[in-house]
Write a protein that holds these residues in place. Sequence first.
Motif, PDB file in Angstrom:
ATOM      1  N   THR A  87     -25.499   2.308 -13.461  1.00  0.00           N
ATOM      2  CA  THR A  87     -25.127   0.909 -13.247  1.00  0.00           C
ATOM      3  C   THR A  87     -25.257   0.525 -11.776  1.00  0.00           C
ATOM      4  O   THR A  87     -24.963  -0.600 -11.405  1.00  0.00           O
ATOM      5  CB  THR A  87     -23.663   0.660 -13.704  1.00  0.00           C
ATOM      6  OG1 THR A  87     -22.816   1.602 -13.030  1.00  0.00           O
ATOM      7  CG2 THR A  87     -23.525   0.825 -15.204  1.00  0.00           C
ATOM      8  N   ASP A  88     -25.714   1.446 -10.950  1.00  0.00           N
ATOM      9  CA  ASP A  88     -25.864   1.213  -9.518  1.00  0.00           C
ATOM     10  C   ASP A  88     -26.842   0.067  -9.251  1.00  0.00           C
ATOM     11  O   ASP A  88     -28.017   0.155  -9.598  1.00  0.00           O
ATOM     12  CB  ASP A  88     -26.375   2.505  -8.857  1.00  0.00           C
ATOM     13  CG  ASP A  88     -26.551   2.383  -7.362  1.00  0.00           C
ATOM     14  OD1 ASP A  88     -26.484   1.252  -6.826  1.00  0.00           O
ATOM     15  OD2 ASP A  88     -26.769   3.414  -6.723  1.00  0.00           O
ATOM     16  N   PRO A  89     -26.368  -1.031  -8.636  1.00  0.00           N
ATOM     17  CA  PRO A  89     -27.252  -2.175  -8.374  1.00  0.00           C
ATOM     18  C   PRO A  89     -28.420  -1.830  -7.452  1.00  0.00           C
ATOM     19  O   PRO A  89     -29.471  -2.460  -7.509  1.00  0.00           O
ATOM     20  CB  PRO A  89     -26.342  -3.228  -7.733  1.00  0.00           C
ATOM     21  CG  PRO A  89     -25.065  -2.542  -7.423  1.00  0.00           C
ATOM     22  CD  PRO A  89     -25.004  -1.260  -8.184  1.00  0.00           C
ATOM     23  N   ASN A  90     -28.262  -0.801  -6.615  1.00  0.00           N
ATOM     24  CA  ASN A  90     -29.367  -0.392  -5.735  1.00  0.00           C
ATOM     25  C   ASN A  90     -30.533   0.180  -6.536  1.00  0.00           C
ATOM     26  O   ASN A  90     -31.692  -0.027  -6.185  1.00  0.00           O
ATOM     27  CB  ASN A  90     -28.898   0.637  -4.699  1.00  0.00           C
ATOM     28  CG  ASN A  90     -27.915   0.036  -3.716  1.00  0.00           C
ATOM     29  OD1 ASN A  90     -27.991  -1.148  -3.388  1.00  0.00           O
ATOM     30  ND2 ASN A  90     -26.978   0.843  -3.266  1.00  0.00           N
ATOM     31  N   LEU A  91     -30.226   0.889  -7.602  1.00  0.00           N
ATOM     32  CA  LEU A  91     -31.288   1.429  -8.465  1.00  0.00           C
ATOM     33  C   LEU A  91     -32.013   0.292  -9.177  1.00  0.00           C
ATOM     34  O   LEU A  91     -33.243   0.288  -9.277  1.00  0.00           O
ATOM     35  CB  LEU A  91     -30.718   2.401  -9.490  1.00  0.00           C
ATOM     36  CG  LEU A  91     -30.493   3.818  -9.008  1.00  0.00           C
ATOM     37  CD1 LEU A  91     -29.850   4.659 -10.091  1.00  0.00           C
ATOM     38  CD2 LEU A  91     -31.797   4.445  -8.556  1.00  0.00           C
ATOM     39  N   ALA A  92     -31.243  -0.659  -9.674  1.00  0.00           N
ATOM     40  CA  ALA A  92     -31.858  -1.816 -10.334  1.00  0.00           C
ATOM     41  C   ALA A  92     -32.760  -2.539  -9.339  1.00  0.00           C
ATOM     42  O   ALA A  92     -33.901  -2.890  -9.664  1.00  0.00           O
ATOM     43  CB  ALA A  92     -30.776  -2.756 -10.865  1.00  0.00           C
TER      44      ALA A  92
END
Length: 126
Positions: A87-92
Amino acid sequence: MDNIGILIVDDHKALREGLKALLQVEPDFQILGEAEDGEQAMQLAQELNPDVILMDINLGEMHGVQVTRQILSRQPQICVIGFSMHTDPNLAQAMFKAGARDYLIKSAPAEKLISAIRRCQDRTPG
Protein backbone atom coordinates in the motif's frame (compact mmCIF):
# COMPACT_ATOMS: atom_id res chain seq x y z
CA MET A 1 -16.14 -6.11 -29.73
CA ASP A 2 -12.64 -7.56 -29.61
CA ASN A 3 -11.49 -9.51 -26.61
CA ILE A 4 -9.08 -7.82 -24.22
CA GLY A 5 -5.88 -9.87 -24.21
CA ILE A 6 -4.35 -10.10 -20.73
CA LEU A 7 -0.93 -11.18 -19.49
CA ILE A 8 -0.71 -11.99 -15.76
CA VAL A 9 2.69 -11.38 -14.15
CA ASP A 10 3.13 -12.59 -10.57
CA ASP A 11 5.70 -14.73 -8.80
CA HIS A 12 3.03 -16.73 -6.94
CA LYS A 13 1.50 -19.53 -8.98
CA ALA A 14 -1.62 -19.78 -6.80
CA LEU A 15 -2.33 -16.08 -7.27
CA ARG A 16 -1.84 -16.30 -11.05
CA GLU A 17 -4.23 -19.25 -11.19
CA GLY A 18 -6.78 -17.43 -9.03
CA LEU A 19 -6.63 -14.34 -11.21
CA LYS A 20 -6.93 -16.44 -14.33
CA ALA A 21 -10.01 -18.23 -12.94
CA LEU A 22 -11.57 -14.90 -11.93
CA LEU A 23 -10.87 -13.07 -15.19
CA GLN A 24 -11.50 -15.75 -17.81
CA VAL A 25 -15.21 -15.89 -16.97
CA GLU A 26 -15.56 -12.33 -18.26
CA PRO A 27 -16.86 -12.69 -21.84
CA ASP A 28 -14.58 -9.97 -23.26
CA PHE A 29 -11.37 -11.06 -21.47
CA GLN A 30 -8.86 -13.50 -22.88
CA ILE A 31 -5.93 -14.68 -20.74
CA LEU A 32 -3.03 -14.86 -23.19
CA GLY A 33 -0.41 -16.06 -20.74
CA GLU A 34 1.21 -16.00 -17.34
CA ALA A 35 4.72 -15.01 -16.30
CA GLU A 36 6.39 -15.74 -12.98
CA ASP A 37 9.30 -13.32 -13.29
CA GLY A 38 10.45 -10.19 -15.09
CA GLU A 39 12.46 -11.99 -17.77
CA GLN A 40 9.50 -14.18 -18.72
CA ALA A 41 7.17 -11.16 -18.60
CA MET A 42 9.28 -9.24 -21.12
CA GLN A 43 9.53 -12.26 -23.41
CA LEU A 44 5.79 -12.99 -23.31
CA ALA A 45 4.87 -9.32 -23.78
CA GLN A 46 6.94 -9.38 -26.97
CA GLU A 47 5.49 -12.69 -28.21
CA LEU A 48 1.84 -12.23 -27.22
CA ASN A 49 1.43 -8.44 -27.53
CA PRO A 50 -1.28 -8.25 -24.83
CA ASP A 51 -3.64 -5.31 -24.45
CA VAL A 52 -3.24 -5.36 -20.67
CA ILE A 53 -0.56 -6.61 -18.29
CA LEU A 54 -1.33 -7.16 -14.62
CA MET A 55 2.11 -6.50 -13.11
CA ASP A 56 3.14 -7.55 -9.63
CA ILE A 57 5.82 -5.40 -7.97
CA ASN A 58 7.85 -8.18 -6.33
CA LEU A 59 9.21 -10.46 -9.02
CA GLY A 60 12.40 -11.80 -7.50
CA GLU A 61 15.42 -10.75 -9.59
CA MET A 62 13.74 -7.85 -11.35
CA HIS A 63 11.37 -5.34 -9.85
CA GLY A 64 7.95 -4.83 -11.47
CA VAL A 65 8.79 -1.15 -11.96
CA GLN A 66 11.85 -2.00 -14.10
CA VAL A 67 9.94 -4.62 -16.05
CA THR A 68 7.10 -2.17 -16.72
CA ARG A 69 9.54 0.50 -17.93
CA GLN A 70 11.33 -1.94 -20.25
CA ILE A 71 8.16 -3.41 -21.74
CA LEU A 72 6.60 0.02 -22.34
CA SER A 73 9.78 1.38 -23.94
CA ARG A 74 9.29 -1.22 -26.69
CA GLN A 75 5.49 -1.57 -26.63
CA PRO A 76 3.97 1.72 -25.43
CA GLN A 77 0.46 0.70 -26.52
CA ILE A 78 0.22 -1.92 -23.75
CA CYS A 79 -1.75 -0.89 -20.68
CA VAL A 80 0.07 -1.95 -17.51
CA ILE A 81 -1.82 -2.19 -14.25
CA GLY A 82 0.38 -2.38 -11.16
CA PHE A 83 -1.00 -5.08 -8.90
CA SER A 84 0.60 -5.49 -5.50
CA MET A 85 0.03 -6.24 -1.84
CA HIS A 86 1.99 -3.06 -1.01
CA THR A 87 0.00 0.00 0.00
CA ASP A 88 3.10 2.21 -0.04
CA PRO A 89 2.24 5.32 -2.11
CA ASN A 90 5.89 5.58 -3.21
CA LEU A 91 5.62 2.21 -4.96
CA ALA A 92 2.42 3.27 -6.68
CA GLN A 93 4.15 6.49 -7.74
CA ALA A 94 7.13 4.54 -9.08
CA MET A 95 4.80 2.36 -11.14
CA PHE A 96 3.03 5.43 -12.58
CA LYS A 97 6.41 6.99 -13.42
CA ALA A 98 7.36 3.77 -15.22
CA GLY A 99 4.20 4.14 -17.32
CA ALA A 100 1.56 2.07 -15.53
CA ARG A 101 -1.95 3.43 -16.05
CA ASP A 102 -3.36 2.12 -12.80
CA TYR A 103 -2.26 0.64 -9.48
CA LEU A 104 -4.38 -1.72 -7.42
CA ILE A 105 -3.88 -3.44 -4.11
CA LYS A 106 -4.35 -7.22 -4.25
CA SER A 107 -6.96 -7.02 -1.51
CA ALA A 108 -9.15 -4.75 -3.67
CA PRO A 109 -12.55 -6.18 -4.71
CA ALA A 110 -12.56 -8.17 -7.95
CA GLU A 111 -14.93 -5.63 -9.54
CA LYS A 112 -12.27 -2.94 -9.12
CA LEU A 113 -9.74 -5.01 -11.04
CA ILE A 114 -12.24 -5.89 -13.76
CA SER A 115 -13.25 -2.27 -14.27
CA ALA A 116 -9.57 -1.15 -14.29
CA ILE A 117 -8.91 -3.62 -17.11
CA ARG A 118 -11.91 -2.33 -19.07
CA ARG A 119 -10.82 1.30 -18.44
CA CYS A 120 -7.52 0.46 -20.16
CA GLN A 121 -9.44 -0.20 -23.35
CA ASP A 122 -11.35 3.07 -23.10
CA ARG A 123 -8.04 4.96 -23.19
CA THR A 124 -6.69 3.16 -26.21
CA PRO A 125 -6.53 5.56 -29.16
CA GLY A 126 -8.55 4.60 -32.18
